[in-house]
Structure formats: C-alpha cells, structure tokens
Design a protein around this motif. Structure first.
Motif, PDB file in Angstrom:
ATOM      1  N   ILE A  56       0.825  -1.206   0.000  1.00  0.00           N
ATOM      2  CA  ILE A  56       0.000   0.000   0.000  1.00  0.00           C
ATOM      3  C   ILE A  56       0.863   1.262   0.000  1.00  0.00           C
ATOM      4  O   ILE A  56       1.978   1.275   0.525  1.00  0.00           O
ATOM      5  N   THR A  57       0.370   2.331  -0.606  1.00  0.00           N
ATOM      6  CA  THR A  57       1.064   3.618  -0.605  1.00  0.00           C
ATOM      7  C   THR A  57       0.408   4.552   0.403  1.00  0.00           C
ATOM      8  O   THR A  57      -0.651   4.253   0.963  1.00  0.00           O
ATOM      9  N   GLY A  58       1.023   5.696   0.623  1.00  0.00           N
ATOM     10  CA  GLY A  58       0.496   6.650   1.597  1.00  0.00           C
ATOM     11  C   GLY A  58      -0.909   7.110   1.280  1.00  0.00           C
ATOM     12  O   GLY A  58      -1.768   7.181   2.158  1.00  0.00           O
ATOM     13  N   SER A  59      -1.169   7.412   0.009  1.00  0.00           N
ATOM     14  CA  SER A  59      -2.497   7.862  -0.382  1.00  0.00           C
ATOM     15  C   SER A  59      -3.524   6.742  -0.244  1.00  0.00           C
ATOM     16  O   SER A  59      -4.687   6.985   0.091  1.00  0.00           O
ATOM     17  N   GLU A  60      -3.099   5.494  -0.478  1.00  0.00           N
ATOM     18  CA  GLU A  60      -4.007   4.359  -0.368  1.00  0.00           C
ATOM     19  C   GLU A  60      -4.419   4.123   1.084  1.00  0.00           C
ATOM     20  O   GLU A  60      -5.546   3.700   1.347  1.00  0.00           O
ATOM     21  N   ILE A  61      -3.505   4.362   2.020  1.00  0.00           N
ATOM     22  CA  ILE A  61      -3.834   4.179   3.435  1.00  0.00           C
ATOM     23  C   ILE A  61      -5.009   5.067   3.824  1.00  0.00           C
ATOM     24  O   ILE A  61      -5.970   4.622   4.457  1.00  0.00           O
ATOM     25  N   PHE A  62      -4.940   6.335   3.447  1.00  0.00           N
ATOM     26  CA  PHE A  62      -6.038   7.263   3.748  1.00  0.00           C
ATOM     27  C   PHE A  62      -7.321   6.819   3.057  1.00  0.00           C
ATOM     28  O   PHE A  62      -8.406   6.856   3.647  1.00  0.00           O
ATOM     29  N   TYR A  63      -7.204   6.370   1.807  1.00  0.00           N
ATOM     30  CA  TYR A  63      -8.381   5.943   1.045  1.00  0.00           C
ATOM     31  C   TYR A  63      -9.038   4.727   1.688  1.00  0.00           C
ATOM     32  O   TYR A  63     -10.266   4.673   1.833  1.00  0.00           O
ATOM     33  N   VAL A  64      -8.224   3.732   2.082  1.00  0.00           N
ATOM     34  CA  VAL A  64      -8.758   2.512   2.689  1.00  0.00           C
ATOM     35  C   VAL A  64      -9.473   2.824   3.999  1.00  0.00           C
ATOM     36  O   VAL A  64     -10.569   2.325   4.269  1.00  0.00           O
ATOM     37  N   ILE A  65      -8.862   3.657   4.830  1.00  0.00           N
ATOM     38  CA  ILE A  65      -9.458   3.988   6.129  1.00  0.00           C
ATOM     39  C   ILE A  65     -10.760   4.765   5.948  1.00  0.00           C
ATOM     40  O   ILE A  65     -11.780   4.463   6.586  1.00  0.00           O
ATOM     41  N   SER A  66     -10.759   5.752   5.079  1.00  0.00           N
ATOM     42  CA  SER A  66     -11.956   6.584   4.884  1.00  0.00           C
ATOM     43  C   SER A  66     -13.105   5.780   4.267  1.00  0.00           C
ATOM     44  O   SER A  66     -14.256   5.910   4.697  1.00  0.00           O
ATOM     45  N   THR A  67     -12.794   4.950   3.270  1.00  0.00           N
ATOM     46  CA  THR A  67     -13.857   4.144   2.660  1.00  0.00           C
ATOM     47  C   THR A  67     -14.342   3.047   3.608  1.00  0.00           C
ATOM     48  O   THR A  67     -15.511   2.652   3.547  1.00  0.00           O
TER      49      THR A  67
END
Length: 286
Positions: free
Chosen positions: A47-58
């Motif tokens: 996972i990348t940094g932007s994906e971490i935020f996306y996964v948590i928010s979704t």
C-alpha cells in the motif's frame, strides 16, 4: 478452485468432528492474530500513503452504511422494545487492533518479502482457521439448538444478506461490486473476511475487508441504542450484529431486547457463522 474445495471440505469435516475433538479457545485467538498480522504486513508492503487514507476513509463509510441500511430494512418489521446504553469492551478488541497496526507498520518499512510468499502463508493460516472454527462450532451445534430457530432469526439473517447486497451496490463507485459484496457479506466477522478477501483480491482489499467488518461490530454498540431512541427495530438491530450477535454483541441484545430476543440473536449469529464460510467461496466462484 483447488483452495476453495479443500477449504469447504475441511470446514464440513471439522464441524462433524467437533463433538469428538476438543480444542482450547486460545487456539482460535492465536491463528486469528497471526492472520491479521500477516495480511496487514502484506498490505503495508503493497500500500502507498495515499491508499492508506483511502482505505481507512472508505472503510468508515462502508461500515456506517451497512449498519444504517441493514437497520432501516428491519424497520419494516417493527416491534416495541426497551433501550439502554452499552459500553464497548475495548480491551477485547486490542488483541486484534495491535497486530493490525504492527503488521502494517512493519510492511511499510520492510518491502522485501515477495507477494507469493504472503499468499502461500495465508492459505495455510486460513486452512488452520477453518479447522479450528469448525471444531468449535461442532462442539456446540446440537439438534435442540437447531429446532429452536425462530422466524425472528431466519428473518434477521435474510435482512443481513439483503442489506449487504444493497450496500455493495451503493459503494460500487469506490470498489468493484464483487469485492464490496464479499466484504459486506462478512457480517462483522472481520478476522475471517479480511484474510479470505486478501487471498483473491490482494492485501489492500483484504485490509479494507477487515476494517469494514471490525468497525461494523463497534458501530453496533454505538449506534443501535441511538437508533432505538428514534425508532425501535429488534429484528434490524439483530441483523446489524451479524455473526457477532452470538458472542461479542450478545450482551447488548440481552440488555436492549431482553432474554427472548437474545435467544434469537444467538441463533442468528450461530447460523451466520455457519453460513459465511460457505457464502463467500460461492460468491468468489460467481
């Protein structure tokens, strides 16, 4: 296909042998913690940094939505009930959250293990998990319990599944429908759903599957008493609890609904625990 056949066979055989083979409860804790650590380690390495935020928010969005949709479906079958607030036992959940954080943290900094190694390890961990779960279910699965299945339990299971399908449709802008459906059909069983989804759709979706179902359990404690203050729906409340209504969230139903409905909650959770390991492989094959 090969994995699914072995998986389902192990599950059926283990349930049948559950009456004769006793296994300590700590065994399931150990394998679940190992699974969470492995999948989060894999997720962190991919996972990348932007994906971490996306996964948590979704994950937050999906868990809140599946709780709301499922409860609203239950409102079509309204019965009166009392309501009380219930505290969350955070200590129990720490044993699942800590390996998730530790594994993901290590994966972010140690991107040296090939993906095929993670996939192979998760295969065998899932085999171990389904055997342990099958033995534990088989131990408590008795004919008299099956005979006590009420219309309430059957209806709550139906609502749980329909709620999962509707939620999956609503969330298709964020993930493919089939991936979302596998996650929402996990019915709150995060320790199983996350690793299983990761097996077929990779670590990012696996972490998403874990978080959605983990947060669903927590939101059951937080939101159901609040929903009851607005409009009581015992069937909707039990459906929201999903597979967890037989154990973790059961005390909430005892306090909120009383012993009569608590029996229905227990049966609901028992049958979903039996059905989820069968439903998810079937969805994969569709």
């Amino acid at each position: 296909m090969y994995f699914l056949l072995i998986f389902l066979l192990l599950y059926v055989v283990s349930v049948a042998l559950g009456r004769f083979i006793k296994i300590p409860s700590i065994a399931s804790d150990i394998i679940v913690i190992l699974l969470i650590f492995t999948i989060s380690f894999w997720g962190g390495s991919e996972i990348t940094g932007s994906e971490i935020f996306y996964v948590i928010s979704t994950s937050l969005l999906a868990s809140a939505l599946v709780v709301l949709v499922t409860y609203l479906l239950g409102l079509f079958f309204i019965v009166k009930g009392k309501s009380e607030w219930k505290k969350i036992d955070w200590k129990t959940q720490l044993k699942y959250v800590l390996p998730l954080i530790l594994g993901m943290g290590l994966g972010i900094f140690l991107k040296v293990i090939p993906s095929n190694v993670f996939s192979l390890v998760i295969d065998y961990e899932l085999y171990a998990l389904v055997v342990i779960i099958g033995l534990q279910i088989g131990k408590d699965l008795k004919l008299e319990v099956l005979k006590r299945v009420s219309g309430l339990a059957i209806l709550s299971i139906f609502i749980d599944i329909i709620g999962a399908v509707i939620t999956a449709f609503l969330l298709t802008p964020f993930y493919p429908f089939k991936e979302i459906l596998l996650v929402t059909l996990g019915s709150g069983w995060y320790s199983y759903t996350g690793p299983f989804v990761a097996k077929y759709y990779g670590p990012v979706v696996g972490v998403f599957g874990f978080l959605v179902n983990f947060l669903r359990e927590q939101l059951t404690f937080l939101l159901i008493p609040l929903f009851f203050r607005v409009k009581a729906s015992p069937i909707g409340a039990i459906a929201v609890g999903g597979a967890t209504s037989m154990d973790v969230t059961l005390p909430l139903y005892v306090d909120l609904l009383g012993n009569e409905y608590a029996v229905g909650a227990l049966i609901n959770g028992l049958f979903l625990t039996l059905l989820v390991p069968i439903i998810l492989p079937i969805v994969v094959l569709l």
